[in-house]
Design a protein around this motif. Structure first.
Motif, PDB file in Angstrom:
ATOM      1  N   CYS A   1       0.854  -1.188   0.000  1.00  0.00           N
ATOM      2  CA  CYS A   1       0.000   0.000   0.000  1.00  0.00           C
ATOM      3  C   CYS A   1       0.893   1.242   0.000  1.00  0.00           C
ATOM      4  O   CYS A   1       2.006   1.214   0.521  1.00  0.00           O
ATOM      5  CB  CYS A   1      -0.860  -0.038   1.253  1.00  0.00           C
ATOM      6  N   HIS A   2       0.367   2.332  -0.543  1.00  0.00           N
ATOM      7  CA  HIS A   2       1.129   3.587  -0.509  1.00  0.00           C
ATOM      8  C   HIS A   2       1.434   4.007   0.936  1.00  0.00           C
ATOM      9  O   HIS A   2       2.424   4.671   1.207  1.00  0.00           O
ATOM     10  CB  HIS A   2       0.350   4.689  -1.244  1.00  0.00           C
ATOM     11  N   THR A   3       0.585   3.568   1.869  1.00  0.00           N
ATOM     12  CA  THR A   3       0.834   3.845   3.293  1.00  0.00           C
ATOM     13  C   THR A   3       2.166   3.255   3.751  1.00  0.00           C
ATOM     14  O   THR A   3       2.857   3.846   4.583  1.00  0.00           O
ATOM     15  CB  THR A   3      -0.334   3.275   4.138  1.00  0.00           C
ATOM     16  N   ASP A   4       2.543   2.089   3.201  1.00  0.00           N
ATOM     17  CA  ASP A   4       3.831   1.485   3.578  1.00  0.00           C
ATOM     18  C   ASP A   4       4.985   2.412   3.202  1.00  0.00           C
ATOM     19  O   ASP A   4       6.001   2.477   3.897  1.00  0.00           O
ATOM     20  CB  ASP A   4       4.001   0.119   2.891  1.00  0.00           C
ATOM     21  N   LEU A   5       4.789   3.118   2.104  1.00  0.00           N
ATOM     22  CA  LEU A   5       5.803   4.082   1.647  1.00  0.00           C
ATOM     23  C   LEU A   5       5.866   5.265   2.620  1.00  0.00           C
ATOM     24  O   LEU A   5       6.950   5.686   3.031  1.00  0.00           O
ATOM     25  CB  LEU A   5       5.367   4.555   0.255  1.00  0.00           C
ATOM     26  N   HIS A   6       4.683   5.788   3.008  1.00  0.00           N
ATOM     27  CA  HIS A   6       4.658   6.877   3.995  1.00  0.00           C
ATOM     28  C   HIS A   6       5.331   6.402   5.297  1.00  0.00           C
ATOM     29  O   HIS A   6       6.076   7.150   5.929  1.00  0.00           O
ATOM     30  CB  HIS A   6       3.223   7.290   4.326  1.00  0.00           C
ATOM     31  N   ALA A   7       5.053   5.160   5.686  1.00  0.00           N
ATOM     32  CA  ALA A   7       5.601   4.612   6.940  1.00  0.00           C
ATOM     33  C   ALA A   7       7.124   4.550   6.873  1.00  0.00           C
ATOM     34  O   ALA A   7       7.821   4.963   7.793  1.00  0.00           O
ATOM     35  CB  ALA A   7       5.024   3.221   7.199  1.00  0.00           C
TER      36      ALA A   7
ATOM     37  N   GLY B   1     -12.880  13.146   7.204  1.00  0.00           N
ATOM     38  CA  GLY B   1     -11.844  12.131   7.048  1.00  0.00           C
ATOM     39  C   GLY B   1     -12.431  10.742   7.232  1.00  0.00           C
ATOM     40  O   GLY B   1     -13.494  10.582   7.835  1.00  0.00           O
ATOM     41  N   SER B   2     -11.746   9.737   6.702  1.00  0.00           N
ATOM     42  CA  SER B   2     -12.181   8.355   6.896  1.00  0.00           C
ATOM     43  C   SER B   2     -10.934   7.478   6.966  1.00  0.00           C
ATOM     44  O   SER B   2     -10.011   7.638   6.169  1.00  0.00           O
ATOM     45  CB  SER B   2     -13.103   7.939   5.752  1.00  0.00           C
ATOM     46  N   PHE B   3     -10.930   6.571   7.924  1.00  0.00           N
ATOM     47  CA  PHE B   3      -9.731   5.786   8.252  1.00  0.00           C
ATOM     48  C   PHE B   3     -10.098   4.308   8.214  1.00  0.00           C
ATOM     49  O   PHE B   3     -10.925   3.864   9.025  1.00  0.00           O
ATOM     50  CB  PHE B   3      -9.287   6.218   9.656  1.00  0.00           C
ATOM     51  N   VAL B   4      -9.547   3.587   7.284  1.00  0.00           N
ATOM     52  CA  VAL B   4      -9.887   2.174   7.020  1.00  0.00           C
ATOM     53  C   VAL B   4     -11.379   1.889   7.278  1.00  0.00           C
ATOM     54  O   VAL B   4     -12.242   2.621   6.769  1.00  0.00           O
ATOM     55  CB  VAL B   4      -8.920   1.184   7.727  1.00  0.00           C
ATOM     56  N   GLY B   5     -11.715   0.868   8.055  1.00  0.00           N
ATOM     57  CA  GLY B   5     -13.117   0.557   8.315  1.00  0.00           C
ATOM     58  C   GLY B   5     -13.173  -0.353   9.523  1.00  0.00           C
ATOM     59  O   GLY B   5     -12.133  -0.897   9.940  1.00  0.00           O
TER      60      GLY B   5
ATOM     61  N   GLY C   1      -5.403   4.447  -8.305  1.00  0.00           N
ATOM     62  CA  GLY C   1      -4.317   3.486  -8.117  1.00  0.00           C
ATOM     63  C   GLY C   1      -4.806   2.292  -7.314  1.00  0.00           C
ATOM     64  O   GLY C   1      -5.894   1.754  -7.573  1.00  0.00           O
ATOM     65  N   GLY C   2      -4.014   1.900  -6.307  1.00  0.00           N
ATOM     66  CA  GLY C   2      -4.352   0.727  -5.495  1.00  0.00           C
ATOM     67  C   GLY C   2      -5.724   0.860  -4.847  1.00  0.00           C
ATOM     68  O   GLY C   2      -6.562  -0.040  -4.932  1.00  0.00           O
ATOM     69  N   LEU C   3      -5.968   1.987  -4.190  1.00  0.00           N
ATOM     70  CA  LEU C   3      -7.276   2.196  -3.558  1.00  0.00           C
ATOM     71  C   LEU C   3      -8.347   2.468  -4.611  1.00  0.00           C
ATOM     72  O   LEU C   3      -9.430   1.877  -4.607  1.00  0.00           O
ATOM     73  CB  LEU C   3      -7.213   3.389  -2.579  1.00  0.00           C
ATOM     74  N   GLY C   4      -8.025   3.412  -5.516  1.00  0.00           N
ATOM     75  CA  GLY C   4      -9.038   3.920  -6.434  1.00  0.00           C
ATOM     76  C   GLY C   4      -9.581   2.889  -7.410  1.00  0.00           C
ATOM     77  O   GLY C   4     -10.773   2.920  -7.742  1.00  0.00           O
TER      78      GLY C   4
ATOM     79  N   LEU D   1     -12.067  12.385   2.699  1.00  0.00           N
ATOM     80  CA  LEU D   1     -10.612  12.381   2.515  1.00  0.00           C
ATOM     81  C   LEU D   1     -10.034  11.068   3.042  1.00  0.00           C
ATOM     82  O   LEU D   1     -10.231  10.756   4.218  1.00  0.00           O
ATOM     83  CB  LEU D   1      -9.985  13.552   3.294  1.00  0.00           C
ATOM     84  N   VAL D   2      -9.372  10.316   2.175  1.00  0.00           N
ATOM     85  CA  VAL D   2      -8.672   9.116   2.662  1.00  0.00           C
ATOM     86  C   VAL D   2      -7.186   9.108   2.307  1.00  0.00           C
ATOM     87  O   VAL D   2      -6.396   8.469   2.990  1.00  0.00           O
ATOM     88  CB  VAL D   2      -9.314   7.773   2.216  1.00  0.00           C
ATOM     89  N   GLY D   3      -6.800   9.813   1.257  1.00  0.00           N
ATOM     90  CA  GLY D   3      -5.378   9.917   0.916  1.00  0.00           C
ATOM     91  C   GLY D   3      -4.650  10.604   2.055  1.00  0.00           C
ATOM     92  O   GLY D   3      -5.250  11.412   2.776  1.00  0.00           O
ATOM     93  N   LEU D   4      -3.377  10.269   2.228  1.00  0.00           N
ATOM     94  CA  LEU D   4      -2.650  10.794   3.389  1.00  0.00           C
ATOM     95  C   LEU D   4      -1.292  11.398   3.042  1.00  0.00           C
ATOM     96  O   LEU D   4      -0.288  11.080   3.690  1.00  0.00           O
ATOM     97  CB  LEU D   4      -2.467   9.674   4.424  1.00  0.00           C
ATOM     98  N   PRO D   5      -1.247  12.299   2.030  1.00  0.00           N
ATOM     99  CA  PRO D   5       0.048  12.948   1.804  1.00  0.00           C
ATOM    100  C   PRO D   5       0.365  13.824   3.011  1.00  0.00           C
ATOM    101  O   PRO D   5      -0.559  14.361   3.632  1.00  0.00           O
ATOM    102  CB  PRO D   5      -0.209  13.817   0.563  1.00  0.00           C
TER     103      PRO D   5
ATOM    104  N   VAL E   1     -10.988  10.402 -11.534  1.00  0.00           N
ATOM    105  CA  VAL E   1     -10.034  11.489 -11.778  1.00  0.00           C
ATOM    106  C   VAL E   1      -8.635  10.996 -11.444  1.00  0.00           C
ATOM    107  O   VAL E   1      -8.429  10.394 -10.383  1.00  0.00           O
ATOM    108  CB  VAL E   1     -10.380  12.722 -10.893  1.00  0.00           C
ATOM    109  N   ASP E   2      -7.689  11.204 -12.358  1.00  0.00           N
ATOM    110  CA  ASP E   2      -6.289  10.841 -12.087  1.00  0.00           C
ATOM    111  C   ASP E   2      -5.432  11.769 -12.950  1.00  0.00           C
ATOM    112  O   ASP E   2      -5.968  12.610 -13.696  1.00  0.00           O
ATOM    113  CB  ASP E   2      -6.030   9.355 -12.402  1.00  0.00           C
ATOM    114  N   ILE E   3      -4.119  11.639 -12.818  1.00  0.00           N
ATOM    115  CA  ILE E   3      -3.229  12.461 -13.650  1.00  0.00           C
ATOM    116  C   ILE E   3      -2.524  11.599 -14.692  1.00  0.00           C
ATOM    117  O   ILE E   3      -1.616  12.049 -15.360  1.00  0.00           O
ATOM    118  CB  ILE E   3      -2.175  13.197 -12.775  1.00  0.00           C
TER     119      ILE E   3
ATOM    120  N   SER F   1      -1.957  -1.005 -10.577  1.00  0.00           N
ATOM    121  CA  SER F   1      -3.035  -1.058  -9.575  1.00  0.00           C
ATOM    122  C   SER F   1      -2.446  -1.431  -8.215  1.00  0.00           C
ATOM    123  O   SER F   1      -2.164  -0.562  -7.407  1.00  0.00           O
ATOM    124  CB  SER F   1      -4.122  -2.049  -9.974  1.00  0.00           C
ATOM    125  N   ARG F   2      -2.252  -2.726  -7.985  1.00  0.00           N
ATOM    126  CA  ARG F   2      -1.687  -3.151  -6.703  1.00  0.00           C
ATOM    127  C   ARG F   2      -0.624  -4.204  -6.927  1.00  0.00           C
ATOM    128  O   ARG F   2      -0.867  -5.189  -7.639  1.00  0.00           O
ATOM    129  CB  ARG F   2      -2.805  -3.756  -5.843  1.00  0.00           C
ATOM    130  N   VAL F   3       0.535  -4.013  -6.307  1.00  0.00           N
ATOM    131  CA  VAL F   3       1.517  -5.092  -6.265  1.00  0.00           C
ATOM    132  C   VAL F   3       1.253  -5.915  -5.022  1.00  0.00           C
ATOM    133  O   VAL F   3       1.001  -5.364  -3.942  1.00  0.00           O
ATOM    134  CB  VAL F   3       2.963  -4.543  -6.248  1.00  0.00           C
TER     135      VAL F   3
END
Ligand code: NAD
Ligand code: ZN
Ligand code: ZN
Length: 344
Positions: free
Chosen positions: A42-48, A288-292, A178-181, A264-268, A198-200, A335-337
């Motif tokens: 997850c992109h969160t692992d990168l933030h971590a 905001g929303s945090f997992v479930g 991406g992975g979430l979207g 909001l769920v993205g966490l930059p 929406v994406d870039i 998408s997701r690795v």
């Protein structure tokens, strides 16, 4: 001699992960031991691993909160999970079970909550210790590698969509596919919503169209807010922002229809400006929303087990973790690795 396992470890923030050998942990009272079959990245692992957020994990730690595996041992007193069951070890690793939030199914914001792959070692390892009260129960017939992204990306977007309050037939914007979207698009369609993705990255948008998106908007072109308003007849009833980019947040609020909700769920890391007059005068909710919670998890997995939602996965071995992080950082993961622990 004690049994050994390999794991990918963050030893210092911002440094490549290191593959190390450890003793396989022993399940103490109230714990279970899970032999990992697959773990999504997850992109969160990168933030971590970068130490991006105000609440930082303590190094060294093993990231990964989309780990799926089979229970190989149970500690003293465990009755809710049996050896041989397939479970997932999610971000919500454990909570107190007694506070106001735990009692009202908001265990995700429990002050005592522990987080898998963050405050507790996670799934980038051949074995994971887990709390049987908080593991995800993987429905029979669901491939563990396809289940992996559901236990974070899936539950987070499924819950986030519910939190927008958008009803069948109404519009939802999924910002970031991406992975979430890419899962969010599928949940939203399965829930009867009209989806504007929406994406870039045009490749991500083409994928969103294949997954059923009714409209797609590249946020790099022209005025994406105006384009979304045109496509949705005045803005989306619900907006779900998964993009790890602050500009997406500002745009997402502006894409929200009058009296709509922007989740909001993205966490930059950082902050973004909220135009007060527009939010107040248009009666917009920003939340905001945090997992479930655990019930959201069961529902999110049921959609996957019924084939209504299917994670698009790329399998890689644990040894590729640093290349995977590099690609994720640059938006080069379709998408997701998912780390496949059957591949050595
Ligand atoms: P990802 O890298 O797989 O996907 C991100 C997507 O956003 C990519 O498709 C990228 O092209 C797109 N994007 C980037 N900039 C954009 C912009 N300006 N506008 C629109 N799209 C843009 O990441 P992911 O694994 O899906 O995670 C996304 C974010 O969600 C991360 O910040 C992660 O930490 C966070 N997250 C939050 C929760 C939660 O509970 N709130 C749970 C899981 C992940
Ligand atoms: Zn995650
Ligand atoms: Zn609690």
């Amino acid at each position: 001699m004690s049994l050994k396992m390999r794991a990918a470890v963050v030893e210092q923030f911002g440094q490549p992960l290191v593959i190390r050998e450890f003793d396989v942990p022993v399940a103490g009272p109230g714990q279970i031991l899970v032999k990992t079959e697959a773990c999504g990245v997850c992109h969160t692992d990168l933030h971590a691993a970068r130490g991006d957020w105000p609440l930082k994990p303590t190094v060294p730690f093993i990231p990964g909160h989309e780990g799926i595996g089979v229970v190989t041992a149970i500690g003293e007193g465990v009755t809710s999970v049996k050896v041989g069951e397939r479970v997932g070890v999610p971000w919500l690793y454990s909570a107190c079970g007694h506070c106001e939030y735990c009692l009202t199914a908001w265990e995700t914001v429990c002050a005592q909550a522990q987080f898998g792959g963050y405050t507790k070692n996670g799934g980038f390892a051949e074995y994971i210790l887990a709390d049987p009260n908080y593991v995800a129960h993987i429905p029979p017939g669901l491939d563990p590698r396809e289940a992996a992204p559901i236990i974070c990306a899936g539950v987070t977007t499924y819950k986030g969509i519910k939190e927008t309050g958008a009803r069948p037939g109404q519009w939802i914007v999924i910002s970031g596919v991406g992975g979430l979207g890419h899962l969010a698009v599928q949940y939203a369609k399965a829930m009867g919503l009209q989806v504007c993705a929406v994406d870039i990255d045009d490749r991500k948008l083409a994928h969103a169209t294949k997954l059923g998106a009714d409209a797609v908007v590249n946020a790099k072109n022209g005025d994406p807010v105006e384009t979304v308003k045109e496509a949705t007849g005045g803005g989306a009833h619900g907006v779900l922002i998964t993009a790890p980019s602050l500009s997406a947040f500002k745009q997402g609020v502006a894409m929200t229809r009058k009296h709509g909700t922007c989740v909001l769920v993205g966490l930059p890391p950082g902050e973004f400006p909220v135009p007060l007059f527009d939010v107040v005068a248009n009666c917009i909710t920003v939340r905001g929303s945090f997992v479930g919670n655990r019930q959201d998890m069961a529902e999110a997995l049921a959609f996957a087990a019924q084939g209504k939602v299917k994670a698009d996965i790329e399998l890689q071995p644990l040894s590729a973790i640093n290349q995977i992080f590099e690609r994720l950082e640059h938006g080069d993961v379709p998408s997701r690795v998912v780390i496949d622990f059957s591949a050595v």
